[in-house]
Design an enzyme around this catalytic site. Sequence first.
Site, short mmCIF file in Angstrom:
data_model
loop_
_atom_site.label_atom_id
_atom_site.label_comp_id
_atom_site.label_asym_id
_atom_site.label_seq_id
_atom_site.Cartn_x
_atom_site.Cartn_y
_atom_site.Cartn_z
N GLU A 50 0.86 -1.21 0.00
CA GLU A 50 0.00 0.00 0.00
C GLU A 50 0.89 1.25 0.00
O GLU A 50 0.76 2.13 0.85
CB GLU A 50 -0.90 -0.02 1.24
CG GLU A 50 -1.64 -1.35 1.41
CD GLU A 50 -2.55 -1.41 2.63
OE1 GLU A 50 -2.17 -0.82 3.66
OE2 GLU A 50 -3.61 -2.02 2.54
N CYS A 103 -9.96 0.43 8.22
CA CYS A 103 -9.38 1.71 8.62
C CYS A 103 -10.07 2.88 7.94
O CYS A 103 -10.18 3.97 8.51
CB CYS A 103 -7.89 1.73 8.31
SG CYS A 103 -7.48 1.16 6.66
#
Lengths: 653, 653
Positions: free
Chosen positions: A325, A421
């Site tokens: 990521e 998240c």
Amino acid sequence: MVEPELKRVTVTSDFWKRYQELVVSEVLPYQWAVMNDEADINMSKDPQKIEGADKNSHAVANLKIAAGQMEGHHYGFPFQDTDVYKWLEAAAYSFSYHPNPELKTITDNLIDLIADAQDDDGYLSTYFQIDAPERKFKRLQQSHELYTMGHYIEAGVAYHDATGNEKALEIAKRMADCIVRNFGTEDDQIDGYDGHPEIELALSRLYEATHEKKYLDEAHYFLQVRGTKPGFFEKQNEADGLERDIIPGMREAGERYYLDAQPIADQETADGHAVRVVYLCTGMAYVARLTGDETLLEACHRFWKDIVKRRMYVTGNVGSTTTGEAFTYDYDLPNDTMYGETCASVGMTFFARQMSLLETNSEYADVIEKELFNGALSGMALDGKHFFYVNPLEADPKASTFNPGKSHVLTHRADWFGCACCPANLARLITSLDQYIYDVKPGEVLSNQFISNDAEFANGLSIKQTSNFPWEGNIHFDITNATGETTQLGIRLPNWSKSNYSVTVNGTATQLEAKNGYLYVPIAQASTTIDIVLDMNTKFMRASNRVSADFGKYAVQRGPIVFCAEETDNDASLWQYEVSPKSETHYSFQPNLLEGVGTITVNAKLPQEDEDGVDLYTEATAEQLRDAKLKLVPYYAWANREDGAMQVWLNKE
Amino acid sequence: MVEPELKRVTVTSDFWKRYQELVVSEVLPYQWAVMNDEADINMSKDPQKIEGADKNSHAVANLKIAAGQMEGHHYGFPFQDTDVYKWLEAAAYSFSYHPNPELKTITDNLIDLIADAQDDDGYLSTYFQIDAPERKFKRLQQSHELYTMGHYIEAGVAYHDATGNEKALEIAKRMADCIVRNFGTEDDQIDGYDGHPEIELALSRLYEATHEKKYLDEAHYFLQVRGTKPGFFEKQNEADGLERDIIPGMREAGERYYLDAQPIADQETADGHAVRVVYLCTGMAYVARLTGDETLLEACHRFWKDIVKRRMYVTGNVGSTTTGEAFTYDYDLPNDTMYGETCASVGMTFFARQMSLLETNSEYADVIEKELFNGALSGMALDGKHFFYVNPLEADPKASTFNPGKSHVLTHRADWFGCACCPANLARLITSLDQYIYDVKPGEVLSNQFISNDAEFANGLSIKQTSNFPWEGNIHFDITNATGETTQLGIRLPNWSKSNYSVTVNGTATQLEAKNGYLYVPIAQASTTIDIVLDMNTKFMRASNRVSADFGKYAVQRGPIVFCAEETDNDASLWQYEVSPKSETHYSFQPNLLEGVGTITVNAKLPQEDEDGVDLYTEATAEQLRDAKLKLVPYYAWANREDGAMQVWLNKE
């Protein structure tokens, strides 16, 4: 002289009120249900899902187990608690514009639960408390313990601010004290840091709330020690047992991923997991402002430039690869295999806000605007109940299904994520929007965003901003000044309007040059009106020609809004439409489309589609093109209708 | 009437003689050293490398251990043996143009070793013989046992053909007998198939060598049973113990990867691991020709069309994703994240050759030519000692280093691979080149390739083809006819020369229309000369506009050669050069460059490079372009100088 401290600001923008109320009416109840495992949702389309997940989240249950109110094991990621904390923080902010006794009962009870779950020494991370108490602080590369507690600290400060709940702040202080005791250079302390930065910004925030310097010192320590302890994580992992990974694969991610290959002072480029980078940068800017640390300030400028000038998508998204990521390298901005995590865009607004507080330069608020109207906002569906983790600039359901290099790219927002998240992160951004509108500095008020609002300042100044932004660019300010003292009002001149704007003060056209990107108007009279007219022309944007992925392509922008083409609006394959900076465009606001959006129709060119199954490669001749209309909608609003392809960058004619 | 059976053909082409001799002087000795763990090579740059490899290959040692001549464990992949077999096959072919007693001593001894390694029942797969005898044929999804034996069968047939070594053929027959005994529909047989197709084409080949119908029947059986046994692999895996994977991760690859989601007859598209697909297709075309099975023939046409008309790169490479080394979906041809495995291009030549034998259509030889001069040949460095596994059409060392989605793309050929399927596969293609030049059918000889050669046919025909192809397009044929019987000589009219060619027969310009892509000249006289002039103009090629990755881009081709731009030849970033079909080009042959290559200089346009670290996105205006020369070299020859970026598709002006 009374400084113009901000007393109160209320968002009145139609555009943003809808989102703020949506968070209250849909997002918060929905997320609360999910965290209590009471939502009927489909986790199966989620590339970040936990294998074999049979629960929504278990996040509240984990706290109950840690508090001794329930039996059972921890479930989910070691940082599962943070979903609750970010949700709590979002709820806290919402009270400022939407008092909500029912919700407050829930959140007060949640504070009690969190207090019960907290260990006597202030520690709170339910994964370790429930299932691995002997491993506390022993595998910081993967544990997310400081990250988790940092998120509570943020929520606790916000909740205390919003409600005066002292317990909320006490929990945060006890947590921070636990960290201060355990981390540092003394012999009985751990001389190291968390794999996922966040605690640095959280401790800075707690310092601002409590003025207890130990918290700022500890934040500063974490920033100074990072990258100076070669092998810190590896040594901890070895002592803890190499094969006992808390999150599989995280041992192999490398120092770059964890941002500790070298000290921050020595690091030239913004490398690693994008969210970690922007959280770290936020902490750096926070501490640089509060301590005056010049080395940190230089690093902030270096990382800001590297991200914003070399690694940011036109929509504000960051993170060019799904692997880790992460950021990749300068000017590497592929549109279809990218990551662009919603959290990274939210984190960029944090970083930008801290930079804006640190020094007056409109480019920080420019980036906040870009994120708010594009890259971050794209993370949530118009219904407030579906979310993107990954925000591509080019997507195709076929590619996501059949090309594994794009399987991380969803073309419709998911119900929820195993690693959840993003949804609550976006919720806390939207509910705290009022904090992004003004910066207040000695003798001056900076109006950063064209988000209609009513604001009152401690020096007697009131500002009422009204407009139909982002669809219209006529911005009206009604200012009253109760004391007669002069305040400089700096109104941000957006980077997209720099060469085309007008200012009228009290009905008189006024020539103003921007200074640091702001148009300053001295406010001395009891009553002042200002009218700013911004450049709302549709623009064809191009990327630096150092970006190979965007070479020969144009993106369409109007005001702050970046547009995209969706398959549902257009008959031909999206890449076949050709446009040029000279293409005519037609803008219209469509009140019944996508909760009301501006749309742009481009007079594009289109070739005849080649026949299927004939020669793939033929000798090129002059292109035969016909006129065709290409319809565009705002990027943030894509994927709210039927599943289909989407493209921001359009091929050139 | 005597049919024109091919008696002998010798390649005399300068271009190809160099490669054929390189295989004898460098490739075969180098690979033999590697397989005997005697080469000083660096395996570390290899994304396919075995973790912690401290040996080159161990492939010969595995055979020695199985033969009882050495102690130890098997090392490497379960199909490690195939490296030896493909090398042996390459060596066998090389004897036809380069008699080599020293090498023949080695290969004769190798045959003895293989015979010693073979079990009494004909079984030979050293991984299972050495370390897992109880698991033979029990995990066919991953074992590659039939694939491995199939590769020996191919080598054994070739070696017997080349040298008359009967033992070589006997080993193959005993292997095949073992397979025939063990696989089928009887109660005591396994009613299933190998995860990696290959045995189908190998058994067909053995049938052609021995005329024993049981081998063809078995090949046919494998093709008919594939995909008709849902869960066949899963059931075997469960019985063998789910967690005991022979190759980690292979249980999760899915039916699509293994080409057994449905029966071949029902499958519409060419999905799965690209090499497996093209090997399966080769077997299908082989068996379709030998049995007349119409269902198989239809499937061959369907798969051919899907691959060649929808899924093949302009260079002939196939396989659009590294995940599973696989096909993705129609018209999905990304140039930078692609796979394009060398073996898949070699396999495409096998498939094309079988299709060409099955029916007269020049498009099969067109694809062979495309692979020979581009996609397959790119797999080997000019020195014969470095190899590509992955053949991208766009590469950048920065991307390969810093963007994990491109880490499988090397920008310089590796010394060797942990999974070393490609190097020997390419070697056997190059040494067997003579087999690709002619197809012989009743009453006719088809000249498929413009590879200079001397050939003799059983009916008294001799053909001498001379040219400086691929650099020049004047092809001269000297034909003698000893018997006076008429043979139709069909000379392939390449797809890139269809609209521009001339034919002169015995000095007289002759108008000839192509039939099935061939220009037919009846050869009746004792002596005939034919001169064909092919279109050697430089061409800008475009892809079907269904290919999003190539939209608005051009590839440069001259004759069969596809060109590319390399960083080492050009100052600006390669994507910044803009070309159009009208751009002037200049071709020149450079004898001292890259072992002698044609190069093309394109009069391109180039923008001023944008400054580093300034605004990434700006309002587009008309492009300011200056004239610039873009130098191109043949794609097959890229990455033979300093490390740098490369690009086949050029942006349009």
